[in-house]
Design an enzyme around this catalytic site. Structure first.
Site, PDB file in Angstrom:
ATOM      1  N   ASP A   1       0.859  -1.184   0.000  1.00 48.40           N
ATOM      2  CA  ASP A   1       0.000   0.000   0.000  1.00 48.40           C
ATOM      3  C   ASP A   1       0.899   1.240   0.000  1.00 48.40           C
ATOM      4  OD1 ASP A   1      -3.038   0.855   0.718  1.00 48.40           O
ATOM      5  OD2 ASP A   1      -1.590   2.187   1.701  1.00 48.40           O
TER       6      ASP A   1
ATOM      7  N   ASN B   1      -1.960  13.885  -2.672  1.00 48.73           N
ATOM      8  CA  ASN B   1      -2.940  14.474  -3.604  1.00 48.73           C
ATOM      9  C   ASN B   1      -3.473  15.795  -3.060  1.00 48.73           C
ATOM     10  OD1 ASN B   1      -2.901  12.577  -5.696  1.00 48.73           O
ATOM     11  ND2 ASN B   1      -4.354  11.229  -4.650  1.00 48.73           N
TER      12      ASN B   1
ATOM     13  N   HIS C   1      -2.797  16.172  -7.866  1.00 48.48           N
ATOM     14  CA  HIS C   1      -2.923  14.804  -8.377  1.00 48.48           C
ATOM     15  C   HIS C   1      -1.770  14.405  -9.305  1.00 48.48           C
ATOM     16  CE1 HIS C   1      -6.841  13.611  -6.743  1.00 48.48           C
ATOM     17  NE2 HIS C   1      -7.170  14.907  -6.820  1.00 48.48           N
TER      18      HIS C   1
ATOM     19  N   ASP D   1       0.064  10.936  -8.996  1.00 49.84           N
ATOM     20  CA  ASP D   1       0.349   9.969 -10.072  1.00 49.84           C
ATOM     21  C   ASP D   1       1.827   9.603 -10.094  1.00 49.84           C
ATOM     22  OD1 ASP D   1      -2.286   9.995 -10.821  1.00 49.84           O
ATOM     23  OD2 ASP D   1      -2.022  11.315 -12.559  1.00 49.84           O
TER      24      ASP D   1
ATOM     25  N   ASP E   1      -4.231   2.945  -4.430  1.00 47.70           N
ATOM     26  CA  ASP E   1      -2.900   2.946  -3.825  1.00 47.70           C
ATOM     27  C   ASP E   1      -2.452   1.545  -3.446  1.00 47.70           C
ATOM     28  OD1 ASP E   1      -4.691   2.490  -1.826  1.00 47.70           O
ATOM     29  OD2 ASP E   1      -4.021   4.130  -0.522  1.00 47.70           O
TER      30      ASP E   1
END
Length: 778
Positions: free
Chosen positions: A651, A659, A664, A668, A694
């Site tokens: 994770d 974010n 964002h 990414d 994630d």
């Protein structure tokens, strides 16, 4: 006419005719071939059909225009002189359009045949003498007053001149011309309706004069349909003396204007024109040939012979008789030789049939030996058998008339029976050999398509099999050219050939030769001067187009004797059928190739779509579907049964924080970085997937014992190195929490259960996660 001793290059003559299956054009071609041979000239025959032709069978003649391309080929290639049988080629053209047609040959001397066009020298038939003789025969001998006529097309000079003779002869004999008694045909046997209407509209007719023999055939049929007997109820005459005239029942009285003499004379004049720049615009004589359709009975051949008594002037009698029998190609060396030999036989018969010699066996045997020597295969090709027997019978009658003694009659008759026997046996042998030859040739011609289709579509050996067959069909040389690709040519289009054609195969003598592709190209304008043509001897070539409907495949040029012309149509039909199939095979091969290519592309696209459907767009790892499918395949593989493996659930720490704080795009970057860290940690051979925003999973198959603490340390080391190299300028640390669950491979394992176990271990690991913000450590 020409100086045989003059040193010159061989003259090349082109002969343009309509149709070699037309008796008239065929005879012109035959005469031209003999004339060219005598003059040592090369001759090329172009049977290009009719310009703007009108045919009775419209369904089967819709593509006859393809033959017209031969005339364009003649115009494109170089000749010393062209002989154009414009009278038949231009049957359906007026003089203005005939002249327009001839303009395409500008730059090459042109001599027209059977139709005079201003500005061109011409060789004509004498339409008047024989025609007038036939009509006057009906009037004066048979008392006919009500005479109809079937003329040819109104665009034909020959037809118009013969019609004029009909009008003039009636007027000279006190008979009023009646337009209602004239019908107009098309010089073919397909004008039965026109003749029938003429008969129906004029039931009083006593005789019909036909402008040619082919239309007389239609006349016989029209009369038969109405129960009228030709030669009895209605007297009939024709014109041309086609071979068919003697096949009709009753035999057709006609006018002999020998078309073969026309072709022979035209070539002679063409050579004279090339050498001496002069031409005699002569006409070929015509005369009536009495048979039975005009009302005359008995042996019509003998009735045409009237040479007096042999004893009055044996030399003059023999000369006239030999000229009667050998009446073709009067200037031919072969004709002259045969005439001389026949004259000698008549002299020998005259000497034997004397009172003092009739019992002399030596003189008798000499006559029989001379007859046996003369009756060769060439002799029967050159002579009309009916005229031969008529002349022998006439000589027999004249010689027997010398004696009153029955015993001497019997003696002489026995000698003539032996003469007839020799001639009959030789003619029978000639016909038998010709029949056997015809059967063999028919079999050869009919096997062309079969043999060509043995090979693949692009295998040029198929063309070599054709040439091999043509050798066996008594062709001294042949040349098979193709268009690549085939040309689509419609009747409304102007013929536009490509710059090159391709000589697929040829033979000149005994060997057939298939050229390699790089040597096949020949310019269209040099087809009749290409290096493969015979140069050490003269030749006569016949050119045939090869097509099916609007598709034009190429041409066949062949050197063939006139007696085998009847096989040309069969050969070209077979060849065109094979080329059509080969063209379809080529199209099929292209289609199959395109289909194969399309299938490969479809397969590749499907594989691409499959990969895309199994792949995470951002990271390039497997997506959830892809991970499950790939892992199931690995677990089902017998090679992996019982092997040790681990399931890793990872994770990405604090993705939401990245974010929210940094955007964002940074999120990414963090996701992509986590994927790269896991791939680098486990290598490309292991299964790495992203199954959530994630969340990542890895299944690794291990060769060594499982050491989970070491594996965790390895992942941490890779993570630190990545942050230093690729995320040093970022305000956050990229880090993943992982849960590692070891298991033993089995096809029966549930992947969901493996992930659940790893997820539980991940949850325990996440309890100890640290902040990812670098600012928290400053």
């Amino acid at each position: 006419m020409m100086n045989d001793t003059a040193k010159r290059r061989r003259i090349k003559i082109g002969l343009l005719v309509s149709h070699l299956e037309d008796d008239f054009d065929d005879a012109v071609a035959e005469g031209a071939m003999i004339g060219a041979e005598q003059c040592d000239a090369d001759l090329v025959i172009f049977p290009g059909r009719y310009i703007d032709g009108i045919y009775a069978d419209k369904l089967r003649t819709v593509y006859e225009y393809q033959y017209n391309t031969l005339f364009d080929m003649a115009a494109a290639n170089k000749f010393d002189v062209l002989l154009v049988l414009i009278g038949t080629i231009g049957t359906y053209l007026d003089n203005e359009h005939k002249a327009q047609f001839l303009k395409k040959f500008a730059g090459t001397p042109v001599i027209t045949i059977t139709a005079h066009i201003d500005g061109y020298p011409c060789i004509m038939l004498d339409n008047r003498t024989g025609m007038k003789e036939a009509i006057e025969h009906l009037i004066k001998v048979h008392g006919c007053k009500k005479i109809g006529m079937v003329s040819g097309p109104k665009t034909s000079d020959d037809a118009l001149e013969r019609l004029d003779v009909y009008k003039e002869t009636l007027e000279e004999n006190g008979i009023i011309y009646d337009e209602k008694r004239v019908a107009y045909g098309n010089f073919s046997k397909f004008c039965v309706d026109e003749v029938g209407k003429l008969i129906d509209d004029n039931p009083e007719l006593e005789a019909i004069v036909f402008a040619n023999d082919q239309m007389a055939i239609a006349g016989y049929k029209a009369m038969e349909e109405r129960g009228i007997r030709p030669g009895k109820d209605i007297l009939v005459t024709g014109f041309d003396d086609d071979p068919v005239a003697e096949e009709l029942n009753p035999h057709l009285t006609t006018v002999k204007a020998d078309p073969s003499e026309l072709g022979y004379h035209a070539v002679q004049e063409a050579v004279n024109y090339v050498i001496n720049k002069a031409i005699n615009n002569d006409k070929i004589s015509s005369e009536m040939v009495r048979r039975n359709s005009c009302g005359c009975q008995g042996n019509s051949k003998i009735k045409t012979i009237s040479f007096g008594r042999i004893s009055d002037d044996p030399e003059a009698f023999a000369r006239r008789m030999s000229q009667f029998l050998f009446n073709k190609y009067s200037a031919s060396e072969t004709t002259a030789k045969m005439r001389e030999n026949y004259v000698k036989i008549i002299y020998a018969l005259d000497d034997y049939a004397r009172e003092e010699n009739l019992d002399n066996e030596i003189k008798k045997d000499k006559v029989l030996e001379m007859v046996s020597t003369l009756a060769s295969e060439e002799f029967f090709r050159f002579v009309n058998v009916d005229e031969l027997y008529a002349s022998v019978e006439y000589i027999q009658q004249k010689l027997i008339s010398r004696f009153d003694n029955v015993e001497k009659h019997l003696k002489l008759n026995q000698t003539f029976i032996q003469i007839y026997k020799i001639l009959a046996e030789r003619n029978a042998n000639y016909c038998k050999e010709k029949l056997e030859d015809n059967e063999f040739l028919a079999w050869q011609a009919n096997s062309i398509t079969r043999d060509m289709l043995v090979f693949e579509a692009y295998d040029d050996r198929a063309y070599e099999t054709v040439v091999d067959k043509l050798m066996r069909l008594h062709m001294e040389s042949s040349f098979l050219f193709s268009f690549e690709p085939a040309i689509i040519h419609f009747g409304t289009d102007k013929w536009q050939p490509p710059e090159y054609m391709y000589l697929k195969a040829y033979h000149n003598g005994s060997d057939s030769i298939q050229l390699p592709h790089e040597e096949q190209a020949v310019k269209y304008t040099e087809l009749l001067s290409n290096k493969y043509l015979p140069t050490d001897r003269r030749y006569t070539l016949v050119v045939s187009p090869l097509f099916s409907n609007e598709e034009h495949y190429g041409i066949l040029m062949c050197e063939i004797k006139h007696e085998y012309f009847n096989y040309l149509q069969s050969v070209t039909v077979q060849l065109c059928a094979a080329l059509k199939i080969i063209t379809l095979m080529k199209q099929q091969a292209v289609t199959q190739k395109q289909l194969k290519k399309s299938l490969i592309e479809i397969k590749e696209n499907n594989e691409l779509l499959r990969d895309l459907s199994r792949q995470d767009a951002l990271t390039g790892c497997y997506n959830r579907r892809g991970f499950f499918e790939e892992l199931r395949k690995r677990l089902s593989n017998d090679k992996n049964e019982g092997e040790k493996a681990i399931m890793v659930f990872a994770d990405l720490d604090c993705l939401k924080t990245i974010n929210d704080k940094f955007g964002h795009e940074e999120g990414d970057f963090a996701i992509l970085s986590a994927a790269k860290i896991l791939k680098h940690s486990f290598g490309n051979s292991e299964i790495v997937g992203r199954i959530g925003g994630d969340e990542f999973v890895v299944c690794a198959f291990l060769d060594n014992a499982i050491d989970i603490p070491s594996m965790r340390n390895h992942i941490e080391a890779v993570t630190r190195e990545y942050n230093i190299k690729y995320a040093a300028d970022k305000p956050y640390i990229i880090h993943t929490s992982v849960g590692v669950y070891p298991f033993v491979c089995s096809a029966t394992l549930e992947i969901g259960e493996l992930l659940s176990h790893a997820d539980i271990l991940l949850y325990e690991e996440k309890k100890h996660k640290r902040s990812i913000l670098k600012s928290d450590y400053e």
